[in-house]
Enzyme design. Structure first.
Site, PDB file in Angstrom:
ATOM      1  N   HIS A  60       0.815  -1.200   0.000  1.00 24.90           N
ATOM      2  CA  HIS A  60       0.000   0.000   0.000  1.00 24.90           C
ATOM      3  C   HIS A  60       0.859   1.264   0.000  1.00 24.90           C
ATOM      4  O   HIS A  60       0.599   2.210  -0.737  1.00 24.90           O
ATOM      5  CB  HIS A  60      -0.917  -0.005   1.211  1.00 24.90           C
ATOM      6  CG  HIS A  60      -1.932   1.073   1.149  1.00 24.90           C
ATOM      7  ND1 HIS A  60      -2.995   1.010   0.299  1.00 24.90           N
ATOM      8  CD2 HIS A  60      -2.003   2.263   1.789  1.00 24.90           C
ATOM      9  CE1 HIS A  60      -3.703   2.114   0.421  1.00 24.90           C
ATOM     10  NE2 HIS A  60      -3.119   2.902   1.319  1.00 24.90           N
ATOM     11  N   GLU A  74      -2.570  -5.616  -4.556  1.00 21.65           N
ATOM     12  CA  GLU A  74      -3.179  -5.302  -3.274  1.00 21.65           C
ATOM     13  C   GLU A  74      -4.577  -5.895  -3.183  1.00 21.65           C
ATOM     14  O   GLU A  74      -4.976  -6.406  -2.137  1.00 21.65           O
ATOM     15  CB  GLU A  74      -3.268  -3.779  -3.174  1.00 21.65           C
ATOM     16  CG  GLU A  74      -2.971  -3.229  -1.821  1.00 21.65           C
ATOM     17  CD  GLU A  74      -3.047  -1.732  -1.874  1.00 21.65           C
ATOM     18  OE1 GLU A  74      -4.137  -1.197  -1.710  1.00 21.65           O
ATOM     19  OE2 GLU A  74      -2.012  -1.103  -2.111  1.00 21.65           O
ATOM     20  N   ASN A 129      25.580 -22.452  -7.894  1.00 23.20           N
ATOM     21  CA  ASN A 129      26.421 -23.628  -8.052  1.00 23.20           C
ATOM     22  C   ASN A 129      26.019 -24.719  -7.063  1.00 23.20           C
ATOM     23  O   ASN A 129      25.902 -25.881  -7.418  1.00 23.20           O
ATOM     24  CB  ASN A 129      27.880 -23.228  -7.835  1.00 23.20           C
ATOM     25  CG  ASN A 129      28.821 -24.365  -8.096  1.00 23.20           C
ATOM     26  OD1 ASN A 129      28.980 -24.787  -9.232  1.00 23.20           O
ATOM     27  ND2 ASN A 129      29.410 -24.894  -7.042  1.00 23.20           N
TER      28      ASN A 129
END
Lengths: 689, 145
Positions: free
Chosen positions: A46, A68, A425
């Protein structure tokens, strides 16, 4: 409005909010029932929306708004948290991140997000990506209970009852402001003015005070007693600009009384449900239980931090200026100390001593100001690991230890990429697929531990995985075939040295180039970056049980330990990190090897570098019978730097030579000595071929 | 046009080198310092004298006599370092003396007289005659190249 001056703050804060959204989403995935987390995410989203709307980044604001809405749905039990839903939300966070980065790079933050918006809207409408009838029923039930979520006390209920008896009607008006509404408090005031002309407002949620302070999202609810029809009021309120919608529902006291009883029952039921849930989690695997407890513990500690940590943002340039000025002070302090010992005046001595102590403390504080917790780098990894694990079809649990460990800002900025590489990795080559792990009697979920800690003047960062480990033979075979080592050398190597071959340039252990680590960059880049920071990397591995990559880094780049030496009348600083030892050698012990003077240093032939010649120092002195030699190394190679005398070890502040003098041979920078003079720092790496 | 020309003036710092007077625009000059210890930096151009500690900032120093291929002279009490800057690039210029701030009307500035035998120097942007003084205007950008 002149917004440029706020742009930096906006970008910084947006990044912070996105990071917080990321972290909380990850937590939410582990505890989908925890609405506190949703609220936390909602709050960040918000704020981000509000900020971007103010700054005029419409796309950013719109996408955040859609996200939202979904979060709002979760909050109100309309939408269930699923992995698929989180994928979409994560993807939209990715888009938001990209937009913010674009803005930071000077762009306009525009981006095509139609697809993600469609998905979000689909979720919002309850057409969950995998429609599940039971969920929809739950959503429907939830929706009904939300429609009147106002709580009335006895007094208010009586007012409502009496006014309906006197022929008034009572409505609950849900007013939703447009998401881009800038002056919410002003709109609220105008709406209240309209409503008060129509009748009497008896209650609002949130309270009037909160509304005035803009402590609400887009919508609020007002209960009004009036004689006017609902539609008229709705139309009047809609006349106020920036109002998106007004929905009124008639209510009666009886209905409300009934509702409140129901609600209480529901709450009781909910609690029951939660308890039941807790019971089931505790019954399931112990691992999971550990996770939840650890995450809650982490959360509570975080909350404490928020309370105790009051910070302000300071431009790093200002800190640099402060540091420069402070160094001047330190230099003057040195002079004062000299003067006071010369004069030997007791009062002066005392004052100077006090001053020295205070400025010493001050120096510590200034240095500490540049320190940043390594968390700022680590916090992007949970997201990365989650995505990679999904891409690779592996189950991976990332544990982060010691995220509060502090490092100098300059090191922090550099260390991110090497770590990304090492974690990739570990995930790609280290951790096996769940099937393989199961077959080998390991838990299906692999664990990667990312750990940071202080030790002495160094920070250690370790990446540990419980994967397959490194196969010595395979590495050697590959190294031989790529010509990284020769047959003779290969036989003498210890396990550790073999593992470290994977960091050599021109080496890649990937059998086939995968999408994850096969980006044409080997681990040698990691090694180079770390070494350029004055650090080192070692590998430990046990085949079948896992590997540990351990990185050692200096606490700060701006202060280094050096050995000050004198060459004729000039002083040079040699970084301690590259010095093996110092020696004084008799002239006749120096051997000639094909035009190159060398010495026998512990059985090794070490070539000599005469700094006097390299730096063309004006020669004055007679030649000595002894040579002072600093033995330095670059990787496995060594060299002896011939100087006139050693002054001693010192901590110095590293300074650049500036833009005008770039690429000076064998000089990596400069520092200012106690007497105010500049000494040059020798770059040993360029002296050894 | 003539009216505007007569009103525009160039504020300069005037300094001496070999009894000649040179000038740099005042906006390019940060400060004028007395001579201090200069640390030689090996492997740089001959006219780069070295670096100094200018209030905590390591600043390169250029010997203007060397730069202009003038005969060397030992430094004395009047020797000054003019700290000049283009954008972020800060350098110090060693000169024989610096003590004047002058306003040069733009019409007094002429291109460098070109005659046979005159040294061709592209770091000179022009000359200005001011009463009995002759000022040589320098281009700092070119001096640093």
């Amino acid at each position: 409005m002149e917004l440029n001056q706020y742009l930096d703050v906006f970008i910084d804060e947006s990044k912070e909010h996105l990071q917080s959204v990321n972290e909380h989403l990850l937590e939410l995935e582990k505890n989908p029932e925890n609405l506190d987390i949703v609220n936390e995410i909602f709050r960040s989203a918000h704020t981000l929306k509000g900020m971007s709307a103010t700054m005029g980044y419409e796309d950013l604001a719109n996408l955040t708004h859609k996200m939202e809405n979904v979060l709002d749905g979760i909050r109100n039990h309309k939408i269930q948290v699923t992995v698929e839903l989180l994928d979409v939300v994560f993807a939209s966070v990715d888009d938001l991140e990209a937009m913010v980065l674009d803005i930071a790079a000077g762009g306009d933050g525009k981006r095509n997000v139609t697809e993600i918006v469609q998905k979000l809207q689909k979720i919002e409408k309850g057409e969950s990506l995998e429609s599940d009838p039971s969920q929809e029923v739950a959503a429907a039930v939830a929706e009904e209970s939300v429609s009147t979520n106002q709580q009335y006390d006895e007094f208010e209920l009586t007012v409502i009852q009496q006014s309906t008896e006197q022929g008034f009607s009572c409505y609950e008006m849900t007013v939703r402001l447009r998401s881009d509404c800038l002056l919410k408090a002003a709109r609220v005031y105008m709406i209240f003015e309209v409503l008060e002309k129509c009748g009497e407002v008896i209650k609002s949620t949130p309270s009037v005070e909160q509304l005035e302070d803009e402590q609400f999202d887009d919508s609020f609810m007002v209960t009004i007693v009036t004689k006017e029809p609902k539609e008229d009021i709705e139309k009047k309120v809609m006349k106020v600009s920036e109002v998106e919608s007004v929905v009124g529902t008639e209510i009666s006291a009886e209905f409300l009384r009934k509702k409140s009883v129901e609600k209480e029952e529901k709450i009781a039921k909910d609690q029951d449900h939660v308890q039941k849930n807790n019971a089931t989690t505790s019954q399931t695997s112990q691992n999971k239980k550990k996770q939840t407890t650890s995450s809650t513990a982490k959360k509570s500690s975080k909350k404490q931090q928020v309370v105790s940590n009051k910070t302000i943002r300071v431009n790093i340039e200002r800190l640099d200026i402060l540091m420069n000025l402070f160094e001047e002070l330190v230099i003057d302090r040195g002079r004062l100390e000299q003067i006071s010992t010369d004069l030997n005046h007791p009062e002066l001595n005392e004052t100077v001593e006090r001053m020295s102590r205070i400025s010493g403390d001050l120096q510590n504080i200034i240095l500490n100001m540049r320190m940043v917790p390594v968390e700022t780098v680590f916090n992007r990894f949970p997201r990365m690991v989650r995505k990679l694990a999904r891409d690779l079809n592996k189950q991976i649990n990332l544990e982060i230890v010691g995220a509060e460990t502090e490092l100098d800002r300059t090191v922090i900025d550099e260390i991110g990429d090497p770590l990304v590489h090492l974690i990739r990795n570990a995930l790609d080559h280290g951790i096996e697929t769940p099937e393989v792990r199961k077959a080998n009697g390991k838990p299906e979920e692999g664990t990667v531990v990312l750990k940071a800690y202080h030790s002495g003047n160094h920070v250690f960062i370790e990446i540990e995985d419980d994967g397959a480990g490194i196969n010595r033979e395979k590495v050697l075979h590959k190294a031989l075939s790529k010509g990284v080592v020769s047959e003779e050398v290969a036989e003498t190597l210890t396990d550790k040295q073999v593992y470290e071959l994977i960091l050599a340039s021109g080496f890649s252990t990937a059998e086939k180039v995968s999408d994850v680590s096969g980006r044409g960059v080997g681990l040698d880049v990691v090694k180079t970056t770390i070494e350029s920071l004055g650090g080192s990397i070692t590998i430990d591995s046990v085949e079948g049980t896992g590997s540990i990559f351990s990185i050692q880094l200096p606490l700060t780049l701006s202060i280094i330990s050096v050995m000050l030496v004198e060459v004729e009348k000039e002083k040079y600083a040699i970084p301690l990190s590259s010095i093996i030892e110092t020696a004084i050698v008799k002239k006749e012990d120096i051997l000639n090897a094909h035009n190159q003077k060398v010495i026998d240093f512990r059985g090794k032939v070490v070539p000599l570098v005469f700094l006097e010649e390299v730096f063309e120092v004006p020669n004055e002195n007679e030649e000595d019978d002894f040579y002072s030699i600093v033995v330095v190394r670059k990787g496995d190679k060594m060299a002896g730097l011939v100087v006139d005398s050693f002054i001693g070890q010192q901590e110095v502040v590293l300074k650049s030579l500036g833009d005008y003098l770039t690429n000076v041979f064998a000089i990596s920078g400069a520092t200012i000595l106690g007497d105010g003079q500049v000494a040059l720092i020798v770059d040993c790496n360029s002296l050894i071929k | 046009m003539t009216t505007t020309q007569s009103t525009t003036t160039l504020k300069v710092i005037a300094f001496q080198l070999m009894e000649k007077e040179y000038a740099l625009p005042v906006r390019q000059v940060r400060s004028i310092e007395k001579l201090m210890h200069i640390t030689r930096v090996p492997g740089t151009s001959p006219f780069v004298k070295g670096v100094i500690n200018l209030r905590g900032v390591v600043t390169p120093i250029i010997d203007l006599r060397k730069r202009f291929q003038l005969p060397n002279e030992t430094y004395d009490d009047t020797t000054r370092i003019i700290i000049a800057a283009i954008d972020d690039l800060e350098v110090g210029l060693v000169v024989d003396g610096a003590n004047d701030v002058l306003d040069i009307p733009s019409e007094a500035i002429e291109p460098q007289p070109e005659v046979v035998g005159a040294v061709e120097a592209d770091y000179i942007t022009g000359v200005a005659k001011l009463e009995k003084r002759l000022l040589i205007l320098l281009s700092l950008e070119k001096v640093l190249n």
